[in-house]
Design an enzyme around this catalytic site. Structure first.
Site, PDB file in Angstrom:
ATOM      1  CB  CYS A 106      -0.957   0.047   1.241  1.00 42.85           C
ATOM      2  SG  CYS A 106      -0.174   0.086   2.706  1.00 42.85           S
ATOM      3  CG  ASP A 165      -0.402   3.341   3.611  1.00 43.65           C
ATOM      4  OD1 ASP A 165      -0.258   4.223   2.803  1.00 43.65           O
ATOM      5  OD2 ASP A 165      -1.343   2.833   4.100  1.00 43.65           O
ATOM      6  CB  CYS A 175      -4.755   4.049   5.138  1.00 41.06           C
ATOM      7  SG  CYS A 175      -4.628   2.876   6.417  1.00 41.06           S
ATOM      8  CB  CYS A 183      -3.472  -0.404   8.867  1.00 41.12           C
ATOM      9  SG  CYS A 183      -4.307  -0.769   7.406  1.00 41.12           S
TER      10      CYS A 183
HETATM   11 FE1  FES Z   1      -1.624   0.475   4.051  1.00 40.59          FE
HETATM   12 FE2  FES Z   1      -3.562   0.859   5.779  1.00 40.59          FE
HETATM   13  S1  FES Z   1      -3.781   0.595   3.752  1.00 40.59           S
HETATM   14  S2  FES Z   1      -1.509   0.787   6.235  1.00 40.59           S
END
Ligand code: FES
Length: 145
Positions: A33, A35, A59, A103
């Site tokens: 993702c 992140d 997110c 996450c």
């Molecule tokens: Fe990547 Fe939540 S979608 S940490």
């Protein structure tokens, strides 16, 4: 879809920011993702976490899990902080949608990475703590959530 606690920590995150000269800092990311989460720890001479702050580029669920994770580790010893697993984080938020559980893994791994940094800086071994991974991928998710 999200619990009230998740929404609360997302819209009003606790302990966001950074700590100058932290005792330990850890950054982890999820390549899928994209992140990234960074955790800063301030640990006193008795091994108690005085303060914890986070910076998350991710997110809403990642922001909420970082926020609650800081609350869960402040005041704890280094050993107790190891018990703040992604399950503990999810439970503290009254649950997360299944697709968002990865996450919360970032939060666990970021704390571990910061503790690892602290241990390395102080030349100590924290029992039960293993070297953090660079990337937290979704395959490592616990299937039971
Ligand atoms: Fe990547 Fe939540 S979608 S940490």
């Amino acid at each position: 879809m999200y619990t009230e606690k998740v929404m609360d920590h997302f819209t009003n995150p606790r302990n966001m920011g950074e700590i100058e000269n932290p005792s330990g800092v850890g950054t982890v990311g999820n390549a899928k993702c994209g992140d990234i989460m960074r955790m800063y720890l301030d640990i006193d001479d008795n091994g108690v976490i005085r303060d914890c702050k986070f910076k998350t580029f991710g997110c809403g669920a990642a922001v909420a899990t970082s926020s609650i994770a800081t609350e869960l580790v402040i005041g704890k010893t280094v050993q107790e902080a190891l018990q703040v697993t992604n399950k503990a984080v999810v439970d503290a938020l009254d649950g997360l949608p299944k697709v968002k559980v990865h996450c919360s893994l970032l939060a666990e791994e970021a704390i571990h990475a910061a503790l690892w940094d602290y241990a390395e800086k102080n030349n100590i071994t924290i029992e039960g703590l293993s070297k953090p991974k660079d990337d937290v991928s979704e395959e490592e998710e616990e299937p039971e959530y």
